[in-house]
Design a protein around this motif. Sequence first.
Motif, PDB file in Angstrom:
ATOM      1  N   PRO A 180       0.814  -1.216   0.000  1.00  0.00           N
ATOM      2  CA  PRO A 180       0.000   0.000   0.000  1.00  0.00           C
ATOM      3  C   PRO A 180       0.850   1.270   0.000  1.00  0.00           C
ATOM      4  O   PRO A 180       2.026   1.264   0.390  1.00  0.00           O
ATOM      5  CB  PRO A 180      -0.783  -0.112   1.312  1.00  0.00           C
ATOM      6  N   THR A 181       0.216   2.362  -0.420  1.00  0.00           N
ATOM      7  CA  THR A 181       0.802   3.697  -0.361  1.00  0.00           C
ATOM      8  C   THR A 181      -0.208   4.627   0.292  1.00  0.00           C
ATOM      9  O   THR A 181      -1.373   4.669  -0.112  1.00  0.00           O
ATOM     10  CB  THR A 181       1.155   4.213  -1.765  1.00  0.00           C
ATOM     11  N   PHE A 182       0.247   5.381   1.297  1.00  0.00           N
ATOM     12  CA  PHE A 182      -0.607   6.328   2.015  1.00  0.00           C
ATOM     13  C   PHE A 182      -0.079   7.746   1.781  1.00  0.00           C
ATOM     14  O   PHE A 182       1.096   8.023   2.064  1.00  0.00           O
ATOM     15  CB  PHE A 182      -0.608   6.033   3.517  1.00  0.00           C
ATOM     16  N   PHE A 183      -0.931   8.624   1.264  1.00  0.00           N
ATOM     17  CA  PHE A 183      -0.617  10.040   1.169  1.00  0.00           C
ATOM     18  C   PHE A 183      -1.442  10.769   2.222  1.00  0.00           C
ATOM     19  O   PHE A 183      -2.675  10.794   2.152  1.00  0.00           O
ATOM     20  CB  PHE A 183      -0.946  10.593  -0.227  1.00  0.00           C
ATOM     21  N   ARG A 184      -0.774  11.407   3.180  1.00  0.00           N
ATOM     22  CA  ARG A 184      -1.462  12.114   4.249  1.00  0.00           C
ATOM     23  C   ARG A 184      -1.500  13.598   3.938  1.00  0.00           C
ATOM     24  O   ARG A 184      -0.461  14.216   3.625  1.00  0.00           O
ATOM     25  CB  ARG A 184      -0.783  11.842   5.596  1.00  0.00           C
ATOM     26  N   ILE A 185      -2.690  14.176   4.019  1.00  0.00           N
ATOM     27  CA  ILE A 185      -2.939  15.560   3.601  1.00  0.00           C
ATOM     28  C   ILE A 185      -3.436  16.346   4.810  1.00  0.00           C
ATOM     29  O   ILE A 185      -4.379  15.919   5.495  1.00  0.00           O
ATOM     30  CB  ILE A 185      -3.968  15.613   2.465  1.00  0.00           C
ATOM     31  N   ASN A 186      -2.825  17.516   5.070  1.00  0.00           N
ATOM     32  CA  ASN A 186      -3.224  18.314   6.223  1.00  0.00           C
ATOM     33  C   ASN A 186      -4.453  19.171   5.908  1.00  0.00           C
ATOM     34  O   ASN A 186      -5.004  19.105   4.800  1.00  0.00           O
ATOM     35  CB  ASN A 186      -2.066  19.185   6.715  1.00  0.00           C
ATOM     36  N   GLU A 187      -4.872  19.999   6.866  1.00  0.00           N
ATOM     37  CA  GLU A 187      -6.081  20.796   6.706  1.00  0.00           C
ATOM     38  C   GLU A 187      -5.943  21.841   5.613  1.00  0.00           C
ATOM     39  O   GLU A 187      -6.946  22.296   5.053  1.00  0.00           O
ATOM     40  CB  GLU A 187      -6.435  21.470   8.038  1.00  0.00           C
ATOM     41  N   GLU A 188      -4.708  22.252   5.290  1.00  0.00           N
ATOM     42  CA  GLU A 188      -4.484  23.225   4.208  1.00  0.00           C
ATOM     43  C   GLU A 188      -4.515  22.583   2.824  1.00  0.00           C
ATOM     44  O   GLU A 188      -4.374  23.265   1.810  1.00  0.00           O
ATOM     45  CB  GLU A 188      -3.136  23.944   4.412  1.00  0.00           C
TER      46      GLU A 188
END
Length: 361
Positions: A180-188
């Motif tokens: 798997p690959t996880f891209f974590r994105i913040n509130e901005e």
Amino acid sequence: MIGLTLSGYFIRRYASIAAWNFVGIGVLVFIVTFAEVSSRSAGLPGYSANWALSLAALQTPIILLQAIPFIGLIAAMATLISLNRRYELVVTRAAGVSAWQFLTPICLGAFLFGALAVALLNPLAAYGFSRAQVVEAEVRGAKTRANSDAEQWLKQRSGGEETVIGAKAVVNDGQELVAPTFFRINEEGTIYERLDAERAFLRDGFWELKTVARRRGTAPAEHLVTVEVPTNLRPEFVGEQLARPEATSIYALPGKIEVARSFGLRANAFATHFHSLVVLPLLLVAMTLIAATVSMRFTRMGQSATVILGGILAGFLLYVVSVLVKAFGSAGVVPPAVAAWTPVVVAMFYGVTFLLYKEDG
């Protein structure tokens, strides 16, 4: 007694020809699949002949299951043509046996052949397809039948941030992701972290990633044994979004569909696949009727090629229409039951109508 004897003889002829076709095509599929796997993956790290052989063996059942309609069509045509060549149909007709009487046992044989394929071959194909996805992932970048499509992705929102998740394969009913690959994105809306793992396991409230490479910005990758990513996803949702219906056997499909719908998911792809398996025995009967429309008339040696080509084209057209309508059902354009049953019912009506016109005027 004569009717039972003839029926048993026709069923045995059909069963023998169908069995030999099944074995022959199975061997051919295995050889071609092994050659394909070897040609595409020979230069990749981790490749070996044993790996290629095991992957070909795992993929052969699912390909064979897809070829069952054609095997049934060829078996029906070969049975009728061989009966014609040996004048057995001529003698049968002269004895007062109608076309419907000697077609009935052949159609029954086709139905039983389809039922056995669904009951026995489908679970084996589902297991092999699921395992093949895992085996393929061991050689990173390998592209063959089980993962020939692009990686599938889903998005989750948890704790004020979003995470986009992709995987080469989903196993264990949506509870395990392979590569798997996880891209974590913040509130901005900015990607601040990328996680590449060998495996990811869906636990209660979080993803547990194993053997992880974490990248942040332009810094070098950081290698970690395990990483936890918060989530509110359920295995049923993950399986619906990422898993392939072919990886689930017909015995597990009804429960999977019911659970997915209880979470508000439509599960169209799984429902369409389930109905296409249920209708497979009748599809083989339709193929037999199509074969009868071009194979029952007595033909000379030079006419056989034209007869065989006509039957194969008609069967291929039915198969293409079935696959096309099945795609509409999986996409939710038409109800799954309608998508799976309509082409088969139409083909059966066509075959019966044609034979009624030819045999009964």
